[in-house]
Design a protein around this motif. Structure first.
Motif, PDB file in Angstrom:
ATOM      1  N   TYR A 283       0.828  -1.215   0.000  1.00 19.92           N
ATOM      2  CA  TYR A 283       0.000   0.000   0.000  1.00 19.92           C
ATOM      3  C   TYR A 283       0.858   1.259   0.000  1.00 19.92           C
ATOM      4  CZ  TYR A 283      -3.500   3.408   1.412  1.00 19.92           C
ATOM      5  OH  TYR A 283      -4.308   4.518   1.470  1.00 19.92           O
ATOM      6  N   GLN A 286       2.432   1.419  -3.677  1.00 23.14           N
ATOM      7  CA  GLN A 286       1.471   1.736  -4.737  1.00 23.14           C
ATOM      8  C   GLN A 286       0.089   1.851  -4.110  1.00 23.14           C
ATOM      9  OE1 GLN A 286       1.882  -1.362  -7.646  1.00 23.14           O
ATOM     10  NE2 GLN A 286       3.873  -0.635  -8.348  1.00 23.14           N
ATOM     11  N   PRO A 287      -0.239   2.949  -3.519  1.00 21.58           N
ATOM     12  CA  PRO A 287      -1.494   3.066  -2.778  1.00 21.58           C
ATOM     13  C   PRO A 287      -2.721   2.952  -3.654  1.00 21.58           C
ATOM     14  CG  PRO A 287      -0.376   5.187  -2.908  1.00 21.58           C
ATOM     15  CD  PRO A 287       0.588   4.183  -3.440  1.00 21.58           C
ATOM     16  N   ASP A 288      -2.741   3.531  -4.873  1.00 21.67           N
ATOM     17  CA  ASP A 288      -3.949   3.489  -5.694  1.00 21.67           C
ATOM     18  C   ASP A 288      -4.267   2.070  -6.154  1.00 21.67           C
ATOM     19  OD1 ASP A 288      -4.207   6.209  -5.442  1.00 21.67           O
ATOM     20  OD2 ASP A 288      -3.037   6.648  -7.260  1.00 21.67           O
ATOM     21  N   ILE A 289      -3.244   1.423  -6.654  1.00 22.21           N
ATOM     22  CA  ILE A 289      -3.455   0.046  -7.131  1.00 22.21           C
ATOM     23  C   ILE A 289      -3.862  -0.868  -5.978  1.00 22.21           C
ATOM     24  CG2 ILE A 289      -2.341  -1.946  -8.187  1.00 22.21           C
ATOM     25  CD1 ILE A 289      -0.614   0.015  -9.769  1.00 22.21           C
ATOM     26  N   THR A 290      -3.224  -0.715  -4.876  1.00 23.47           N
ATOM     27  CA  THR A 290      -3.538  -1.563  -3.722  1.00 23.47           C
ATOM     28  C   THR A 290      -4.931  -1.302  -3.216  1.00 23.47           C
ATOM     29  OG1 THR A 290      -1.189  -1.558  -3.091  1.00 23.47           O
ATOM     30  CG2 THR A 290      -2.780  -2.235  -1.405  1.00 23.47           C
ATOM     31  N   ARG A 291      -5.300  -0.024  -3.191  1.00 16.57           N
ATOM     32  CA  ARG A 291      -6.641   0.313  -2.736  1.00 16.57           C
ATOM     33  C   ARG A 291      -7.690  -0.287  -3.657  1.00 16.57           C
ATOM     34  NH1 ARG A 291      -6.268   5.366  -3.198  1.00 16.57           N
ATOM     35  NH2 ARG A 291      -5.280   5.705  -1.169  1.00 16.57           N
ATOM     36  N   THR A 292      -7.464  -0.196  -4.958  1.00 16.80           N
ATOM     37  CA  THR A 292      -8.416  -0.753  -5.914  1.00 16.80           C
ATOM     38  C   THR A 292      -8.506  -2.274  -5.775  1.00 16.80           C
ATOM     39  OG1 THR A 292      -7.950   1.040  -7.450  1.00 16.80           O
ATOM     40  CG2 THR A 292      -8.991  -0.936  -8.351  1.00 16.80           C
ATOM     41  N   TYR A 295     -10.456  -3.220  -2.805  1.00 18.76           N
ATOM     42  CA  TYR A 295     -11.876  -2.955  -3.023  1.00 18.76           C
ATOM     43  C   TYR A 295     -12.504  -4.064  -3.840  1.00 18.76           C
ATOM     44  CZ  TYR A 295     -16.108  -0.771  -4.781  1.00 18.76           C
ATOM     45  OH  TYR A 295     -17.405  -0.522  -5.118  1.00 18.76           O
TER      46      TYR A 295
END
Length: 327
Positions: A283, A286-292, A295
């Motif tokens: 996270y 790569q916070p965006d990819i991990t967040r997606t 989800y």
């Protein structure tokens, strides 16, 4: 024929003078033979195995023969008193297996004893018992005590009554017979040794003991209760011996199961911690990819069986496929 003389004819009368001379000639020889027979009978005796011969000369002890065989002694001077020292002798109290000169009242009196009960009446007990003994010293048995059999009977009754007076009635009737027998045997042997009776006590046996008629039923109830107690105790002991190993096995199995569960939960927790730490590290990188991704994983878990996700595009007014979850 002359009937006045019965010897007249072919039968001649015996020559009395000749008979007298023959008798006088052989009389010394006959007397000598008789004396030799008497001397031999007085000089020789036989000693069997297990016997001893106490030799006395004019009443004084000279020696004691202990080996079996043909023995010799001085005739008319020495006397051999033969005693069986190997055989076990028996003396009965309170009963007789064989007919004896003792009266029935005397026999019954031997069995009455006073125990250690507080009540003089309830403390009486009728006990039949036996002693077995052997002769340990033939000389002492013959000459130390006058009438050793009668003396032994008297001191045996005294010893048994003294010991019985130290025990309660129920102890004599139930579970203390062996203790009483050992104590009587010890006391009786001490008395025999003290008086040098030449007797060794081998067995003391209390054969039968019964309470007086007034309390007989009560003591029979006590005996039955003790037997029931013993039976219940043995049953409980048998049940404990059967169930204790099973309980120990179940306890060991439970402990092993708990330890295995503990190990699995610890390992599972460590794996969860490691997984979250890996996600945390991804996270931060790569916070965006991990967040997606998180989800989408949550959506797949909440909505199982969904193969595709579509989004409604308000600008174009149509549906737009965004992801194939099944792939």
């Amino acid at each position: 024929m002359n009937y006045d003389n019965p010897f007249q004819g072919s039968v001649k009368p015996p020559d009395m003078e000749k008979l007298k001379k023959t008798g006088r000639r052989f009389a010394p020889a006959v007397i000598i033979v008789i004396l030799l027979i008497v001397l031999a009978a007085q000089s020789v005796y036989t000693l069997n195995n297990g016997e001893e011969a106490v030799i006395t000369r004019f009443g004084r002890h000279i020696t004691t023969e202990r080996t079996a065989g043909l023995k010799f002694k001085l005739p008319f001077i020495d006397e051999a008193h033969i005693v069986n020292v190997a055989g076990v002798r028996r003396m009965e109290f309170g009963f007789r297996e064989h007919d004896t000169p003792a009266s029935q009242a005397e026999v019954m009196a031997e069995a009455i004893m006073l125990t250690g009960e507080e009540s003089r009446v309830n403390g009486l007990v009728n006990a039949d018992w036996v002693i077995q003994y052997r002769i340990s010293s033939s000389y002492d048995y013959l000459f130390r005590v006058q009438s050793p059999e009668d003396t032994l009977r008297s001191v045996a009754q005294a010893a048994y009554r003294r010991v019985a007076a130290a025990f309660p009635l129920d102890a004599i009737l139930t579970d203390r017979k062996e203790d009483i027998q050992r104590e009587v045997m010890r006391d009786l042997q001490e008395i025999c040794n003290k008086y040098q009776m030449g007797i060794e006590i081998t067995v003391i046996q209390l054969q039968d003991a019964s309470p007086p008629d007034e309390v007989r039923e009560a003591f029979l109830d006590v005996t039955r209760a003790l037997e029931d107690k013993e039976a219940k105790t043995n049953e409980a002991e048998r049940y404990r011996n059967e169930e204790e190993p099973r309980a120990r096995g179940r306890a060991v199995a439970a402990v092993n199961e708990a330890e295995a569960y503990f190990e699995s939960r610890v390992n599972e927790a460590l794996g969860t911690v490691a997984r979250y730490r890996a996600i945390e590290e991804e996270y931060f990188n790569q916070p965006d990819i991990t967040r997606t991704r998180l989800y989408l994983e949550m959506i797949r878990e909440v909505l199982p069986g969904i193969e595709k996700i579509y989004f409604l595009d308000s600008s174009s007014g149509g549906l737009m496929e965004i992801l194939h979850l099944g792939q």
